[in-house]
Design a protein around this motif. Structure first.
Motif, short mmCIF file in Angstrom:
data_model
loop_
_atom_site.label_atom_id
_atom_site.label_comp_id
_atom_site.label_asym_id
_atom_site.label_seq_id
_atom_site.Cartn_x
_atom_site.Cartn_y
_atom_site.Cartn_z
N GLU A 186 0.84 -1.20 0.00
CA GLU A 186 0.00 0.00 0.00
C GLU A 186 0.87 1.25 0.00
O GLU A 186 2.02 1.21 0.41
CB GLU A 186 -0.88 0.02 1.25
CG GLU A 186 -1.94 -1.08 1.27
CD GLU A 186 -2.84 -0.93 2.48
OE1 GLU A 186 -4.05 -0.69 2.27
OE2 GLU A 186 -2.35 -1.06 3.61
N HIS A 187 0.25 2.39 -0.42
CA HIS A 187 0.89 3.71 -0.29
C HIS A 187 2.10 3.85 -1.20
O HIS A 187 3.18 4.23 -0.76
CB HIS A 187 1.26 4.01 1.18
CG HIS A 187 0.15 3.77 2.14
ND1 HIS A 187 -1.07 4.41 2.04
CD2 HIS A 187 0.05 2.93 3.22
CE1 HIS A 187 -1.86 4.00 3.03
NE2 HIS A 187 -1.22 3.10 3.74
N GLY A 243 5.17 0.63 -2.64
CA GLY A 243 4.49 0.94 -1.38
C GLY A 243 5.26 0.39 -0.20
O GLY A 243 6.50 0.44 -0.19
N SER A 282 4.62 5.53 -3.62
CA SER A 282 5.10 6.91 -3.72
C SER A 282 6.36 6.94 -4.55
O SER A 282 6.88 5.89 -4.95
CB SER A 282 5.39 7.47 -2.31
OG SER A 282 6.51 6.80 -1.77
#
Lengths: 214, 214
Positions: free
Chosen positions: A21-22, A30, A24
């Motif tokens: 997740e996440h 992630g 960037s």
């Protein structure tokens, strides 16, 4: 022989996630560590990103060695190309791969936000807002008789599986647990109604799943 | 990357023989049945001699698919080229493979009885009475930067192993027992002092042995 659509060297965690997740700019995968997830591939002699000589030439190397074999184009999702979402703020972003991307063919990036094509060395990126079948038709035409690689991520592979467009899949299941992220499957058994599967444990700790159409 | 010398898809019986006894025009593998010995390869989509569509695309196919990958020349023993012994009685013999041999590169046939080179389609056969190191130097020059395949038979592979010229070997151990014939090894363990080895059982019943230099 017809032009196949092939998933090559796609790696998921033992709980079925292709990335964490996440995502960037600093964390393309992630919360997942791509070095741990892809350790099996990075150790091989034929890994496309290898910069030094050496590396293993056993089972895992047969898989990485096949990455570009008879491939004439790639299709990838926008999140494989970059961490941006929504309309492009900055056309200077040209992917994660520097001046010499490891594709060496036309690459079709699926996105709802088109932008002009550009080339880096012998890789040309095209941005297309089309459905999977149309993207595949465009990639096949660009591949000049060769196969097309479906490069991921997991969401893009799911879309092409749901449209029944995938001919072969190589998925390496890594002994890493992620807990959450971008899911490819709950279990590889989900594909057994449509695909044969060889399950091949590697001495490196990953288990290769090699699917082809029934 | 340097030019490797690679053994590809060489199949032996479970007791270590690459061919049976009493090779003849009708029995290229002597008392061994090549259809049984090589059944694993013949079932794959990428087997070079396949004449119909179809075939499996799992583990075994990765091995047959790699047969010609980055190969620029082959070296073979005279007994792979034909059943004759001693001086050539008949230059009309051009190998077992018909008008379209599956090599598509220069092929160097080791023999004490030289004869003129000839071409069949995009395969050119050369006949050389030289030691293994010299044959390898000639094949590397002909391969134009690509690797060289060591095609067998077992006696030829042994000679190149004894001269420490082999970089990688893929040997498929078939569940066939021959009892006698042309021996590659008593056991694959003989090579472990010089090579890493991945031992990979296939669903087809063969066990792939993938060796690379330590």
């Amino acid at each position: 022989m017809s032009q196949l659509l092939r998933v090559q060297n796609f790696t998921v965690s033992s709980d079925g996630f292709g990335a964490g997740e996440h995502q960037s700019l600093d964390r393309p995968f992630g919360h997942a560590d791509p070095g741990a997830l892809m350790a099996w591939a990075g150790a091989t002699a034929s890994w496309p990103n290898r910069t030094d000589p050496g590396g293993s030439r056993g089972l895992d190397d047969y898989l990485t060695r096949d990455f570009a074999h008879n491939i004439g184009a790639e299709i990838m999702g926008r999140n494989k190309f970059g961490p941006q979402r929504g309309p492009w703020q900055d056309l200077e972003w040209q992917g994660w791969w520097g001046h010499e991307p490891p594709f060496h063919t036309p690459v079709f990036v699926l996105t709802h936000h088109e932008r002009p094509s550009f080339a880096l060395s012998d890789t040309t990126f095209h941005f297309v807002d089309v459905d999977p079948a149309t993207a595949l038709a465009q990639a096949r035409a660009a591949a000049e008789g060769r196969d097309v690689r479906l490069g991921g991520g997991a969401t893009t592979i799911r879309e092409f599986l749901d449209a029944d467009l995938v001919d072969t899949l190589h998925v390496a299941v890594s002994p890493v647990v992620l807990g959450s992220g971008v899911r490819l499957w709950e279990s590889p058994d989900e594909l057994l109604d449509r695909f044969h599967c060889d399950v091949v444990p590697s001495p490196s700790g990953v288990t290769h799943h090699l699917f082809w159409r029934r």
